[in-house]
Design a protein around this motif. Structure first.
Motif, mmCIF file in Angstrom:
data_model
loop_
_atom_site.group_PDB
_atom_site.id
_atom_site.type_symbol
_atom_site.label_atom_id
_atom_site.label_comp_id
_atom_site.label_asym_id
_atom_site.label_seq_id
_atom_site.Cartn_x
_atom_site.Cartn_y
_atom_site.Cartn_z
ATOM 1 N N PHE A 1 0.831 -1.203 0.000
ATOM 2 C CA PHE A 1 0.000 0.000 0.000
ATOM 3 C C PHE A 1 0.868 1.257 0.000
ATOM 4 C CE2 PHE A 1 -2.476 -3.248 2.268
ATOM 5 C CZ PHE A 1 -3.673 -3.199 1.566
ATOM 6 N N ASP A 2 0.403 2.273 -0.701
ATOM 7 C CA ASP A 2 1.009 3.606 -0.594
ATOM 8 C C ASP A 2 0.271 4.305 0.543
ATOM 9 O OD1 ASP A 2 2.711 3.257 -2.797
ATOM 10 O OD2 ASP A 2 1.124 3.833 -4.182
ATOM 11 N N THR A 3 1.011 4.674 1.572
ATOM 12 C CA THR A 3 0.391 5.222 2.769
ATOM 13 C C THR A 3 0.704 6.696 2.931
ATOM 14 O OG1 THR A 3 0.734 3.082 3.805
ATOM 15 C CG2 THR A 3 0.154 4.895 5.251
ATOM 16 N N ILE A 4 -0.331 7.483 3.175
ATOM 17 C CA ILE A 4 -0.185 8.904 3.500
ATOM 18 C C ILE A 4 -0.900 9.112 4.825
ATOM 19 C CG2 ILE A 4 -0.751 11.263 2.822
ATOM 20 C CD1 ILE A 4 -0.853 10.177 -0.092
ATOM 21 N N ILE A 5 -0.160 9.568 5.839
ATOM 22 C CA ILE A 5 -0.748 9.776 7.168
ATOM 23 C C ILE A 5 -1.048 11.265 7.326
ATOM 24 C CG2 ILE A 5 -0.344 9.599 9.636
ATOM 25 C CD1 ILE A 5 0.574 6.906 9.066
ATOM 26 N N ILE A 6 -2.280 11.568 7.635
ATOM 27 C CA ILE A 6 -2.705 12.949 7.859
ATOM 28 C C ILE A 6 -3.172 13.050 9.298
ATOM 29 C CG2 ILE A 6 -4.340 14.750 7.183
ATOM 30 C CD1 ILE A 6 -4.494 13.352 4.445
ATOM 31 N N SER A 7 -2.573 13.943 10.042
ATOM 32 C CA SER A 7 -2.967 14.146 11.443
ATOM 33 C C SER A 7 -3.946 15.312 11.525
ATOM 34 C CB SER A 7 -1.752 14.447 12.299
ATOM 35 O OG SER A 7 -0.866 13.353 12.272
ATOM 36 N N PRO A 8 -5.022 15.132 12.292
ATOM 37 C CA PRO A 8 -5.989 16.225 12.398
ATOM 38 C C PRO A 8 -5.419 17.417 13.168
ATOM 39 C CG PRO A 8 -6.566 14.435 13.878
ATOM 40 C CD PRO A 8 -5.399 13.978 13.069
ATOM 41 N N VAL A 9 -5.811 18.591 12.724
ATOM 42 C CA VAL A 9 -5.384 19.835 13.385
ATOM 43 C C VAL A 9 -6.608 20.676 13.621
ATOM 44 C CG1 VAL A 9 -3.982 21.906 13.123
ATOM 45 C CG2 VAL A 9 -3.162 19.756 12.186
ATOM 46 N N ASN A 10 -6.737 21.208 14.835
ATOM 47 C CA ASN A 10 -7.854 22.101 15.179
ATOM 48 C C ASN A 10 -9.215 21.473 14.870
ATOM 49 O OD1 ASN A 10 -6.071 24.090 16.025
ATOM 50 N ND2 ASN A 10 -5.962 24.995 13.995
#
Length: 66
Positions: free
Chosen positions: A53-62
């Motif tokens: 898998f190509d993984t992109i991690i996005i962390s929530p902000v505000n």
């Protein structure tokens, strides 16, 4: 200091991988109460499957929970 014990989740990881690879799967909602291990599971799963898998991690902000 006692070593940290890790909870095995091989069975759930196989189910999750099967779900992701299903052509009918368009979206995944990964939900659970705070502290249940969602981030841990996702990080470990994609570390173990980095070639599949190509993984992109996005962390929530505000963000806020209502």
């Amino acid at each position: 200091m006692t070593p940290i014990e890790h909870i095995p989740f091989d069975k759930e990881a196989k189910r999750f991988e099967s779900h992701l690879k299903d052509p009918e799967t368009e979206r995944v909602i990964f939900s659970g109460i705070f502290g249940i291990g969602k981030t841990y599971f996702i990080r470990k799963f994609f570390e173990a499957n980095k070639d599949a898998f190509d993984t992109i991690i996005i962390s929530p902000v505000n963000y806020s929970v209502s």
